[in-house]
Design a protein around this motif. Structure first.
Motif, PDB file in Angstrom:
ATOM      1  N   ILE A  85       6.672  -6.463   0.458  1.00 17.19           N
ATOM      2  CA  ILE A  85       5.106  -5.924  -0.364  1.00 17.19           C
ATOM      3  C   ILE A  85       4.031  -6.234  -0.045  1.00 17.19           C
ATOM      4  N   VAL A  86       3.360  -4.815   0.004  1.00 13.97           N
ATOM      5  CA  VAL A  86       2.020  -5.757  -0.221  1.00 13.97           C
ATOM      6  C   VAL A  86       1.272  -4.666  -1.105  1.00 13.97           C
ATOM      7  N   ALA A  87       0.217  -5.768  -2.115  1.00 17.12           N
ATOM      8  CA  ALA A  87       0.265  -4.873  -3.246  1.00 17.12           C
ATOM      9  C   ALA A  87      -1.354  -4.949  -3.129  1.00 17.12           C
ATOM     10  N   ILE A  88      -1.860  -3.568  -3.301  1.00 18.50           N
ATOM     11  CA  ILE A  88      -3.212  -2.951  -3.082  1.00 18.50           C
ATOM     12  C   ILE A  88      -3.624  -3.001  -4.543  1.00 18.50           C
ATOM     13  N   ASP A  89      -4.682  -3.580  -5.497  1.00 18.54           N
ATOM     14  CA  ASP A  89      -5.289  -3.075  -6.670  1.00 18.54           C
ATOM     15  C   ASP A  89      -7.218  -2.972  -6.400  1.00 18.54           C
ATOM     16  N   GLY A  90      -7.319  -2.575  -6.897  1.00 17.24           N
ATOM     17  CA  GLY A  90      -8.999  -2.791  -7.500  1.00 17.24           C
ATOM     18  C   GLY A  90      -9.432  -1.091  -8.186  1.00 17.24           C
ATOM     19  N   PRO A  91     -10.962  -0.858  -8.239  1.00 14.35           N
ATOM     20  CA  PRO A  91     -11.312  -0.241  -9.206  1.00 14.35           C
ATOM     21  C   PRO A  91     -11.412   1.071  -8.590  1.00 14.35           C
ATOM     22  N   ALA A  92     -11.993   2.371  -9.329  1.00 22.33           N
ATOM     23  CA  ALA A  92     -11.848   3.559  -8.287  1.00 22.33           C
ATOM     24  C   ALA A  92     -12.676   3.971  -7.406  1.00 22.33           C
ATOM     25  N   GLY A  93     -12.206   4.337  -6.233  1.00 23.77           N
ATOM     26  CA  GLY A  93     -13.379   4.592  -5.248  1.00 23.77           C
ATOM     27  C   GLY A  93     -13.600   3.387  -4.183  1.00 23.77           C
ATOM     28  N   ALA A  94     -12.796   2.517  -3.987  1.00 22.73           N
ATOM     29  CA  ALA A  94     -12.793   1.199  -3.785  1.00 22.73           C
ATOM     30  C   ALA A  94     -12.501   1.561  -2.365  1.00 22.73           C
ATOM     31  N   GLY A  95     -11.748   2.534  -1.893  1.00 21.33           N
ATOM     32  CA  GLY A  95     -10.960   2.766  -0.525  1.00 21.33           C
ATOM     33  C   GLY A  95      -9.805   2.429  -0.893  1.00 21.33           C
ATOM     34  N   LYS A  96      -8.827   2.174  -1.204  1.00 19.55           N
ATOM     35  CA  LYS A  96      -7.599   1.818  -1.456  1.00 19.55           C
ATOM     36  C   LYS A  96      -6.754   2.403  -1.103  1.00 19.55           C
ATOM     37  N   SER A  97      -6.780   3.690  -1.237  1.00 22.02           N
ATOM     38  CA  SER A  97      -5.691   4.974  -0.452  1.00 22.02           C
ATOM     39  C   SER A  97      -5.750   5.462   0.549  1.00 22.02           C
ATOM     40  N   THR A  98      -7.087   4.991   1.821  1.00 21.85           N
ATOM     41  CA  THR A  98      -6.992   4.404   2.509  1.00 21.85           C
ATOM     42  C   THR A  98      -6.921   3.659   3.662  1.00 21.85           C
ATOM     43  N   LEU A  99      -6.972   2.589   2.471  1.00 23.02           N
ATOM     44  CA  LEU A  99      -6.901   1.427   3.380  1.00 23.02           C
ATOM     45  C   LEU A  99      -5.589   1.208   3.540  1.00 23.02           C
ATOM     46  N   ALA A 100      -4.481   1.593   2.334  1.00 25.29           N
ATOM     47  CA  ALA A 100      -3.434   1.169   2.071  1.00 25.29           C
ATOM     48  C   ALA A 100      -2.674   1.737   3.267  1.00 25.29           C
ATOM     49  N   ARG A 101      -3.033   3.863   3.391  1.00 25.94           N
ATOM     50  CA  ARG A 101      -2.457   4.481   4.799  1.00 25.94           C
ATOM     51  C   ARG A 101      -1.979   3.416   5.855  1.00 25.94           C
ATOM     52  N   HIS A 102      -3.797   3.497   6.552  1.00 25.23           N
ATOM     53  CA  HIS A 102      -4.243   2.455   7.705  1.00 25.23           C
ATOM     54  C   HIS A 102      -2.835   1.286   7.252  1.00 25.23           C
ATOM     55  N   LEU A 103      -2.590   0.085   6.699  1.00 25.65           N
ATOM     56  CA  LEU A 103      -1.648  -0.393   6.752  1.00 25.65           C
ATOM     57  C   LEU A 103      -0.545  -0.474   7.021  1.00 25.65           C
ATOM     58  N   ALA A 104      -0.494   1.127   6.108  1.00 26.54           N
ATOM     59  CA  ALA A 104       1.400   0.843   6.537  1.00 26.54           C
ATOM     60  C   ALA A 104       1.827   0.925   8.051  1.00 26.54           C
TER      61      ALA A 104
END
Ligand code: DC
Length: 254
Positions: free
Chosen positions: A18-37
């Motif tokens: 399980i890779v957990a990515i947290d952070g504030p709005a607009g930090a780019g979490k969705s993009t990062l999560a998509r690439h990591l996945a």
């Protein structure tokens, strides 16, 4: 995206992780999560999309967004499902695909408001834990490493200066081809939304930050064992490369 090859890519530890990515709005979490996945062959689950779907339901049902009891009651007649897709999750609200509605500014604002209530959070956390119970996922949000999966073997806290996050959001909504554009190639200029004023975006982002960081129940904070990744001065490529290295290092046999 060309990422550094990972020597541990197909091992058991990666498949069940399980890779957990947290952070504030607009930090780019969705993009990062998509690439990591994609890089590690994991499922990408956006927990924010679930809060957004519930907010949409509340708006449609005209339930006041500050009435915790009424919102809690609404959860008893709501089902939310995430179906993983290549680019983003498909979100099913009571069986209806509502993915296309979830980035609407009124839904964004409502999601930020309903997510402060403990009853809503408890319900969401339960759904998210069930979704990720098998492992093999990247899940991003605000409380994934602290509350949803406190034992996740890999935790990243992705941050960036508010002005930079505001600027990226502005460019995402507008017509720019910034190096850190969050959805490269998505749509043509004529079918993208009009870009709202930069100041308005920054103001909205700060208001969401304020709610995320200061709510009594599971406020946004890095888990003690999270790796902090500040992408303020980074391009998307650099941030993804850094995140891949973090995951690989955490999963490498010691
Ligand atoms: O990540 P996002 O912008 O799609 O999230 C929408 C809202 O949901 C955001 O304002 C905060 C809330 N949220 C949360 O409280 N906890 C999460 N794990 C994910 C999102």
């Amino acid at each position: 995206m060309s990422g550094a090859a990972s020597p541990i890519r197909s091992t058991e530890s990666v498949r069940n992780t399980i890779v957990a990515i947290d952070g504030p709005a607009g930090a780019g979490k969705s993009t990062l999560a998509r690439h990591l996945a994609r890089h590690f062959g994991l499922l990408n689950l956006e927990s924010g999309a679930m809060y957004r779907a519930f907010a949409l339901k509340a708006l449609r049902a005209a339930v006041p967004l500050d009435e915790s009891g009424a919102l809690e009651h609404l959860t008893t007649e709501t089902t939310i499902r995430l179906e993983p897709g290549d680019e983003e999750n498909r979100v099913l609200l009571d069986g209806e695909d509502v993915t296309g509605f979830l980035r609407n500014p009124s839904v964004t604002d409502a999601a930020s408001r309903v997510s402060v209530f403990p009853a809503i959070r408890t319900w969401m956390v339960g759904l998210q834990q069930k979704l990720g119970a098998q492992g093999g996922i990247v899940m991003e949000g605000r409380d994934i490493g602290t509350v949803v999966f406190p034992d996740a073997p890999v935790k990243i806290f992705l941050d960036a200066a508010p002005e930079v996050r505001g600027q990226r959001r502005f460019e995402q909504l507008g017509l720019s081809n910034s190096a850190y554009e969050l959805q490269p190639g998505s749509g043509t200029p004529s079918d993208r939304p009009m870009s709202p004023a930069r100041e308005e975006i920054l103001r909205e982002l700060r208001a969401r930050d304020e709610r995320d960081r200061n709510r009594a129940d599971s406020p946004l904070r890095p888990a003690p064992d999270a790796v902090l990744l500040d992408s303020t001065g980074m391009t998307l490529e650099e941030a993804v490369r850094a995140a891949i290295a973090i995951v690989a290092a955490r999963l490498a046999p010691s």
